[in-house]
Design a protein around this motif. Structure first.
Motif, short mmCIF file in Angstrom:
data_model
loop_
_atom_site.label_atom_id
_atom_site.label_comp_id
_atom_site.label_asym_id
_atom_site.label_seq_id
_atom_site.Cartn_x
_atom_site.Cartn_y
_atom_site.Cartn_z
N MET A 109 0.70 -1.20 0.25
CA MET A 109 -0.16 0.08 -0.15
C MET A 109 0.85 1.34 -0.01
SD MET A 109 -3.32 -0.83 2.48
CE MET A 109 -1.97 -0.90 3.94
N THR A 110 2.18 1.22 0.18
CA THR A 110 2.94 2.16 0.52
C THR A 110 2.97 2.82 -1.06
OG1 THR A 110 4.41 0.85 1.92
CG2 THR A 110 5.51 2.64 0.84
N LYS A 111 2.57 2.13 -2.15
CA LYS A 111 2.80 2.76 -3.35
C LYS A 111 1.64 3.42 -3.92
CE LYS A 111 6.87 0.10 -3.35
NZ LYS A 111 6.98 -0.40 -2.04
N TYR A 112 0.86 3.12 -4.88
CA TYR A 112 -0.20 3.66 -5.28
C TYR A 112 -1.27 3.89 -4.22
CZ TYR A 112 2.04 3.36 -9.91
OH TYR A 112 2.89 3.66 -11.02
N LEU A 113 -1.57 2.97 -3.61
CA LEU A 113 -2.92 3.11 -2.55
C LEU A 113 -2.52 4.42 -1.82
CD1 LEU A 113 -3.60 -0.75 -1.94
CD2 LEU A 113 -4.56 0.94 -3.43
N GLY A 114 -1.43 4.41 -1.19
CA GLY A 114 -1.32 5.73 -0.43
C GLY A 114 -1.12 6.68 -1.15
N GLY A 115 -0.08 6.73 -2.43
CA GLY A 115 -0.18 7.56 -3.13
C GLY A 115 0.78 9.02 -3.03
N THR A 138 3.71 3.71 5.24
CA THR A 138 4.11 2.43 4.73
C THR A 138 3.06 1.48 5.41
OG1 THR A 138 6.44 3.18 5.24
CG2 THR A 138 5.98 0.76 5.11
N GLY A 139 2.78 0.47 4.29
CA GLY A 139 1.63 -0.68 4.70
C GLY A 139 1.55 -1.69 3.74
N GLY A 140 0.95 -2.58 4.10
CA GLY A 140 0.70 -3.84 3.12
C GLY A 140 -0.71 -4.24 3.23
N ILE A 141 -1.38 -5.18 2.33
CA ILE A 141 -2.75 -5.38 2.45
C ILE A 141 -2.84 -6.93 1.81
CG2 ILE A 141 -4.04 -4.18 0.78
CD1 ILE A 141 -6.01 -3.84 3.23
N VAL A 142 -3.71 -7.91 2.19
CA VAL A 142 -3.96 -9.01 1.61
C VAL A 142 -5.27 -8.94 1.75
CG1 VAL A 142 -4.05 -11.58 1.72
CG2 VAL A 142 -1.86 -10.22 2.34
N ALA A 143 -6.17 -9.58 0.42
CA ALA A 143 -7.52 -9.69 0.24
C ALA A 143 -7.85 -10.83 -0.60
CB ALA A 143 -8.10 -8.31 -0.24
N GLY A 144 -9.22 -11.59 -0.15
CA GLY A 144 -9.59 -12.64 -0.66
C GLY A 144 -10.67 -13.46 0.37
N ALA A 145 -10.84 -14.53 -0.17
CA ALA A 145 -11.94 -15.37 0.77
C ALA A 145 -11.45 -15.40 2.22
CB ALA A 145 -12.10 -16.57 0.03
#
Length: 391
Positions: free
Chosen positions: A200-206, A211-218
């Motif tokens: 998320m550090t990259k485009y999501l924060g922008g 600084t951060g990360g995320i995991v998405a799914g079921a």
């Protein structure tokens, strides 16, 4: 709400019921009172919803997780302190000693370094299927396939639907790192991929300030990643950082449109410059996977551009990069500001020379993260840097 621009603003958020605040408040607390022993026991047993300790869950972080789950079309999401923490939590939470992880590269050097150096210490066999092909690399021990929606830094693509179908037929979990594309351009879960992750550090924060990360799914796949990454490793995201990501994502679709516009202009300029040997950008008709990019990417081809100089030498790259004025020399990407780096000496210095050669990370390769400045100004900056250097 069906349009991504609308969901980027509203998903996961509503005015605070106590004060009416439109921006999600920063819940700056370590622990949460649960009232009675009985309710506390029920909370820790997972029998009732609620908050108990911010390492496990926090209201500000939960709003961010809900927003990203919505944008990626996932049942749930879990946020971490960095993209690397998200990667490590995925591997630790879903794989066991003796399992095999197969990746299609090239990968971000930090990811490949983590998988090879730490994964193998944990007893997980790591296999690079880039040259041999995925099908030939799968074995009965394979439990996970890892891809990037645009490879770092040479901007290759993998057919996500084909990867997902091949793995699913064998009961293998698939993970796509969607950092470069974001859900504005690619939604891997819609292609059949099981889990999507981001730095998320990259485009999501922008804005280059969180600084951060995320995991998405079921739910069933994310639950062990959450338990391992937060409950056992402690890689949780702080609420202040979550607040910044919530703010940043509201403008994500608008920023991505500007990134894509600028990157295409930069790529077209570089393609005709005599000092440049080759340009890597999926939006160019010359890109070997342009047709796949047109089919798999939606609304643009991303904000990343890579190019190789005619002279494939570090000194030549230094002569060009050191003349740039608008492009700041730095790692990371996805900021409003344009950035430039030499991957062989920075982002991919974590992997061996042999792995860099196989991935096409040459001494003459430059990676650009095109920001939201006006494309004409970025092209002019590159022109003066290249024109002032004699190949």
């Amino acid at each position: 709400m069906t349009h991504l621009r609308t969901r980027a603003v509203h998903a996961g958020q509503q005015p605070d019921p106590t004060t009416g605040a439109i921006a999600t408040p920063i819940t700056q607390t370590t622990a949460f009172g649960y009232g009675t022993l009985e309710r506390g026991a029920a909370l820790f047993a997972g029998e009732v919803p609620g908050y108990r300790y911010s390492r496990f869950a926090n209201p500000t972080v939960a709003a961010l997780e809900a927003k990203l789950a919505d944008l990626e079309g996932a049942q749930t999401a879990v946020a971490f302190a960095s993209g690397t923490a998200a990667t490590a939590s995925l591997v630790l939470g879903l794989l066991r000693p003796g399992d095999e992880l197969v990746f299609l590269g090239p990968l971000y050097g930090g990811t490949e370094g983590l998988l090879r150096n730490l994964g193998e210490r944990w007893g997980i066999r790591v296999v690079d299927a880039t040259a041999t092909g995925l099908e030939a690399s799968l074995t009965p021990a394979t439990r996970m396939v890892w891809v990037e929606t645009l490879t770092n830094p040479t901007l290759r693509l993998h057919d996500l639907a084909d990867v997902a179908a091949m793995a699913r037929a064998r009961g293998i979990t698939t993970v796509a790192d969607n950092t470069f594309c974001t859900p504005c351009l690619v939604r891997p879960l819609e292609c059949g991929i099981d889990l999507v992750m981001h730095s998320m550090t990259k485009y999501l924060g922008g804005h280059g300030d969180a600084t951060g990360g995320i995991v998405a799914g079921a739910d069933a796949l994310v639950a062990p990643v959450r338990k391992t990454g937060l409950g056992q490793v402690g890689g949780n995201l702080a609420p202040q950082e979550a607040f910044l990501f919530l703010r940043g994502i509201k403008t994500l679709p608008l920023r991505m449109a500007a990134h894509c516009e600028g990157a295409l202009a930069v790529a077209r300029f570089l393609q005709q410059h005599p000092a440049v040997r080759v340009v890597h950008y999926p939006g160019l008709e010359s890109h070997p996977q342009h047709a796949l990019a047109q089919r798999q990417m939606q609304g643009g081809f991303g904000g990343m551009v890579a190019f190789e100089l005619q002279r494939c030498e570090r000194s030549a790259v230094a002569a060009v990069l050191n003349r740039l004025a608008l492009f700041t020399q730095a790692v990371s990407l996805g900021d409003t500001d344009s950035l430039a780096c030499h991957p062989a000496s920075t982002t991919h210095s974590f992997v061996s020379q042999q792995a860099r050669d196989a991935a096409g990370v040459t001494e003459g390769l430059v990676r650009l993260s095109v920001g939201i400045e006006h494309p004409d100004d970025l092209v002019a900056d590159l022109a003066q840097a290249l024109d002032g250097w004699a190949p």
